[in-house]
Design an enzyme around this catalytic site. Structure first.
Site, mmCIF file in Angstrom:
data_model
loop_
_atom_site.group_PDB
_atom_site.id
_atom_site.type_symbol
_atom_site.label_atom_id
_atom_site.label_comp_id
_atom_site.label_asym_id
_atom_site.label_seq_id
_atom_site.Cartn_x
_atom_site.Cartn_y
_atom_site.Cartn_z
ATOM 1 N N MET A 130 155.050 7.751 -12.364
ATOM 2 C CA MET A 130 153.605 7.681 -12.171
ATOM 3 C C MET A 130 153.278 6.524 -11.237
ATOM 4 S SD MET A 130 152.614 10.191 -14.082
ATOM 5 C CE MET A 130 151.058 10.188 -14.961
ATOM 6 N N CYS A 131 152.001 6.360 -10.971
ATOM 7 C CA CYS A 131 151.590 5.373 -9.989
ATOM 8 C C CYS A 131 150.428 4.590 -10.582
ATOM 9 C CB CYS A 131 151.125 6.065 -8.720
ATOM 10 S SG CYS A 131 152.290 7.314 -8.147
ATOM 11 N N GLU A 132 149.931 3.630 -9.841
ATOM 12 C CA GLU A 132 148.691 2.965 -10.261
ATOM 13 C C GLU A 132 147.702 2.941 -9.102
ATOM 14 O OE1 GLU A 132 148.338 -0.080 -13.009
ATOM 15 O OE2 GLU A 132 150.298 0.249 -13.941
ATOM 16 N N ILE A 143 149.917 1.905 -5.746
ATOM 17 C CA ILE A 143 151.347 1.578 -5.778
ATOM 18 C C ILE A 143 152.067 2.760 -6.397
ATOM 19 C CG2 ILE A 143 151.256 -0.936 -5.716
ATOM 20 C CD1 ILE A 143 151.434 -0.967 -8.738
#
Lengths: 261, 261
Positions: A1-3, A78
């Site tokens: 996953m990402c942020e 990110i």
């Protein structure tokens, strides 16, 4: 996953503090080592910095953290790759032109069966191999079909895109930030938080480092700044959670539209 | 007027030396104080740095000069504004997607009567106010009309665009660099030079500063690097001039197509 990280403000504001918190998660306090990117709007123009390197090791990221670029609309991301290799063309945010505006898009999540469910026509082809850019191209295609002429009020186009996100939500996890430099749409299916800062301003401490900021020193009484992030970035402020399937649109730091929750 | 810089190479090569020469002309040895920009390709992705500040004063430009980003295709531009204010949205290069590629465009010159002569449809609207971005949108529109399906060989699309530039030349001064990350098209109506460097490599001195480079130390015997610039950047090498109305296409440092001159 990402942020994800987004900002909407009524005066040009630097995002160094929040971006520093996000960067720490890019390989140091978080596992998101597969690239990072940030887009700043200045008027109708925008500029992006991106790198397939981890943000905590990226010389370009350090410049962005050091050099206070002021903007009223920012989107940052990110990455922890799932679909699409660790390459520049798969690095968010993605930008495409639409009706004399740059639209900027970043996604956190993962979609299944998107190629079949979201067919794309000529003019709306992705460049990289991510489900995210594909979804963005599909949203743009829907927008072009719905608005063959430029809508009088761009907010109606953002409301339309927010509703169309229901189709993307059906394919998996779909947390999204989307902006044209004026509006910032935050759509959530699993995790997305926002905070609106206005006078009287207080102090805040980053969760991911020991940076403490006194917003009182950095602002004027008229400033309104909203920040959207996957997870709260500060430990001493009250962040609001967007429920699954819901959305919020910001303009100049204020909420101007939202789904009912 | 503005100045252009392009590079095509068969191995990822940094452009620090040539870019340093260009930057000097952005307010110090040249009058091009109205912004600068550079796009580096890495695979199908690309990243741009741009600023409406003079390049000689720009902190971001200094990073780009210092930090050796290696690429096989680069386009850079320093601006002396004529049409369109000194704003980020009017800063070259301009980038648009086309058939799963990013096309990057920069222009030196000035066009008259372009709005009437080059009508634009939905999907091909410029974001800023320059004649340059308008011309780029028109080229993309012509391309979309000519190639409703992706051409088997992208070089045919570059040849087509080079021929279409005749229509732009009729409107004024039109020196242009255009790339998809594989091909680099240089089109000239008044001033554009190129040099191809290959073994045996020698030394070169920038015209605009006292930087001397020994390419022998920086390269291997198989490297082939072509640089295109409005005016020659080095004083001790033989640059070639492209005649008015003519064009050259580079790929991996080599000329792969050109008009007869």
């Amino acid at each position: 996953m990402c942020e994800l990280l987004g900002m909407s403000a009524n005066v040009p504001t630097d995002i160094c503090f929040s971006f520093a918190g996000l960067l720490e998660r890019g390989g140091r306090t978080g596992p998101h080592r597969d690239g990072w990117g940030i887009t700043f709007y200045e008027g109708k123009g925008c500029r992006s910095f991106k790198d397939p390197l981890p943000s905590c090791d990226s010389e370009i990221a350090h410049l962005v953290r050091r050099y206070p670029m002021k903007s009223t609309a920012v989107i940052a991301h990110i990455r922890q790759a799932n679909r699409g290799g660790v390459r520049l063309e798969n690095t968010h945010p993605f930008i495409r032109p639409w009706w004399r505006r740059n639209l900027t898009f970043a996604h956190n999540g993962q979609l299944s069966g998107f190629r079949q469910a979201l067919p794309l026509e000529q003019g709306f082809q992705p460049i990289g191999a991510t489900d995210s850019e594909w979804a963005f191209c599909w949203l743009l295609q829907r927008l072009a079909q719905r608005y063959p002429k430029r809508p009088a009020n761009m907010l109606t186009a953002f409301r339309y895109m927010a509703r169309e996100c229901q189709h993307l939500r059906a394919l998996g996890v779909y947390n999204m930030l989307l902006s044209d430099g004026v509006y910032l749409l935050a759509y959530c299916t699993s995790q997305l938080h926002w905070i609106t800062r206005r006078a009287p301003f207080g102090k805040a401490t980053l969760i991911d480092s020991d940076w403490v900021i006194d917003f009182e020193q950095e602002t004027t009484d008229n400033d309104v700044v909203s920040v959207v992030a996957t997870r709260p970035l500060t430990q001493d402020e009250q962040w609001h959670s967007i429920p699954s399937g819901h959305w919020v649109v910001f303009k100049q730091g204020e909420i101007v539209a939202r789904s009912r929750f």
